[in-house]
Design a protein around this motif. Sequence first.
Motif, short mmCIF file in Angstrom:
data_model
loop_
_atom_site.label_atom_id
_atom_site.label_comp_id
_atom_site.label_asym_id
_atom_site.label_seq_id
_atom_site.Cartn_x
_atom_site.Cartn_y
_atom_site.Cartn_z
N GLN A 1 -66.01 15.74 -29.36
CA GLN A 1 -65.54 15.15 -30.61
C GLN A 1 -65.39 13.64 -30.49
N LEU A 2 -64.83 13.19 -29.37
CA LEU A 2 -64.67 11.75 -29.17
C LEU A 2 -66.02 11.05 -29.06
N SER A 3 -66.96 11.69 -28.40
CA SER A 3 -68.30 11.12 -28.28
C SER A 3 -68.95 10.98 -29.66
N ALA A 4 -68.77 11.99 -30.51
CA ALA A 4 -69.35 11.94 -31.86
C ALA A 4 -68.72 10.81 -32.67
N ILE A 5 -67.41 10.58 -32.50
CA ILE A 5 -66.76 9.47 -33.20
C ILE A 5 -67.37 8.14 -32.75
N LEU A 6 -67.51 7.97 -31.43
CA LEU A 6 -68.07 6.72 -30.90
C LEU A 6 -69.49 6.48 -31.39
N GLN A 7 -70.28 7.57 -31.48
CA GLN A 7 -71.69 7.43 -31.83
C GLN A 7 -71.92 7.46 -33.34
N GLY A 8 -70.84 7.61 -34.11
CA GLY A 8 -70.96 7.56 -35.57
C GLY A 8 -71.52 8.80 -36.20
N THR A 9 -71.47 9.94 -35.49
CA THR A 9 -72.02 11.19 -36.02
C THR A 9 -70.95 12.21 -36.38
N TRP A 10 -69.68 11.86 -36.21
CA TRP A 10 -68.58 12.80 -36.45
C TRP A 10 -68.47 13.16 -37.92
N LEU A 11 -68.71 12.17 -38.77
CA LEU A 11 -68.72 12.31 -40.23
C LEU A 11 -69.78 11.35 -40.75
N SER A 12 -69.93 11.29 -42.07
CA SER A 12 -70.84 10.31 -42.65
C SER A 12 -70.31 8.90 -42.38
N ARG A 13 -71.19 7.92 -42.46
CA ARG A 13 -70.78 6.53 -42.26
C ARG A 13 -69.70 6.15 -43.26
N ALA A 14 -69.86 6.59 -44.49
CA ALA A 14 -68.88 6.24 -45.53
C ALA A 14 -67.51 6.82 -45.20
N ALA A 15 -67.47 8.07 -44.73
CA ALA A 15 -66.20 8.71 -44.40
C ALA A 15 -65.56 8.04 -43.18
N LEU A 16 -66.36 7.68 -42.19
CA LEU A 16 -65.82 7.02 -41.00
C LEU A 16 -65.25 5.64 -41.36
N GLU A 17 -65.91 4.94 -42.26
CA GLU A 17 -65.40 3.63 -42.69
C GLU A 17 -64.06 3.80 -43.42
N GLU A 18 -63.94 4.83 -44.24
CA GLU A 18 -62.69 5.08 -44.95
C GLU A 18 -61.59 5.48 -43.98
N MET A 19 -61.95 6.30 -42.98
CA MET A 19 -60.99 6.71 -41.96
C MET A 19 -60.40 5.51 -41.24
N ALA A 20 -61.20 4.49 -41.02
CA ALA A 20 -60.78 3.33 -40.24
C ALA A 20 -60.01 2.28 -41.04
N ARG A 21 -59.80 2.51 -42.33
CA ARG A 21 -59.06 1.54 -43.14
C ARG A 21 -57.58 1.62 -42.79
N PRO A 22 -56.94 0.48 -42.48
CA PRO A 22 -55.53 0.51 -42.06
C PRO A 22 -54.58 0.94 -43.18
N HIS A 23 -53.57 1.70 -42.81
CA HIS A 23 -52.46 2.06 -43.68
C HIS A 23 -51.18 1.79 -42.88
N GLY A 24 -50.76 0.55 -42.83
CA GLY A 24 -49.62 0.19 -42.00
C GLY A 24 -49.97 0.34 -40.53
N GLU A 25 -49.15 1.11 -39.80
CA GLU A 25 -49.39 1.32 -38.38
C GLU A 25 -50.41 2.42 -38.13
N ARG A 26 -50.98 2.96 -39.18
CA ARG A 26 -51.88 4.09 -39.02
C ARG A 26 -53.21 3.88 -39.73
N LEU A 27 -54.18 4.68 -39.32
CA LEU A 27 -55.39 4.91 -40.09
C LEU A 27 -55.19 6.26 -40.75
N LEU A 28 -56.18 6.75 -41.45
CA LEU A 28 -56.11 8.13 -41.92
C LEU A 28 -56.14 9.03 -40.68
#
Length: 325
Positions: free
Chosen positions: A226-253
């Motif tokens: 799972q961690l490898s897929a996150i690093l390689q950008g295949t864990w989710l779509s590019r759009a979903a990964l970009e949204e996941m990485a948007r900051p919300h205070g001390e957290r991401l999604l």
Amino acid sequence: MRARALLEEAVVRGVVPGLAFGVVYADGRREAFHLGLAQRVPEPVPLEEGFYFDLASLTKPLFTLREVLRAVEEGLLDLDDPLSQHLPEILWLKDHPLKGVSVRALLAHTAGLPAWEALYTWGEGEALKARVLQHPWPLGEPTYSDIGYILLGILLERVRGRPLAHFPLPPGLTFAPPKERSAATELCPWRKRVLRGEVHDENAFALGGAAGHAGLFGTLEGVLDQLSAILQGTWLSRAALEEMARPHGERLLGWERKRPGWQGGSLASEGAFGHTGFTGVGVWVDPVRGYAWALLTNAVHPTRHRPSLAALRRAVGNALAAEVT
């Protein structure tokens, strides 16, 4: 590897009964090893490759977050939908506190829900889920909340039309591990037995064993995939990964961002994120430097009353960062 020496010392000193450690790189390389025992009592069991660990709150990012974002990708819901749009039971009170709370707020722990409640004393199974939905949860300052992810688990069951335990999972992740290939957790004072192959979290157990906040088990290899897929950008779509990485205070999604005092080590890059679990597990991802690592332990065996793993995790994280850079 300095990290290995630190972990070998931790096992020798009895900080944890056993552990599985691995690091993966964006180019596909990985290193991994297992040390110590899967069980101390009632008799010792050596920890072997392929053993399952209770992932506890790693269920939140590795399962619930991913499944919610997949549902968004498929048009089944939107991050800014109010929870009541999909779970109308929460509207049973005219001014129910959760009426306008969004899916996004639950994922980012910004809804203001309580951190925890002894739900297992309320009931079990479907009756417990109904009570969770209809309880007038008080909302306060944003805080990390199991309750929010329990609600997300119920949401996923509703939009998919199946129990969480029946969701398809990749190799190395499961809600029902084989007992003989599982690391033991606590000698549970409530269930009166050493837990092995069954979820440690009491609320997840009462909810049927699979919940949005806990219940997932994983092998080191499965977690590293799972961690490898996150690093390689295949864990989710590019759009979903970009949204996941948007900051919300001390957290991401779903994830905790690097900040002073976090357990991934102060030498991680500013773009790093991670998560821990009560049983003694943790994962951290540094996409800027292109590596991620997992430290899976059964630190709550045979009791949860144990020293903190924070210093060990920080030491390992810093040793890794120094070697990578």
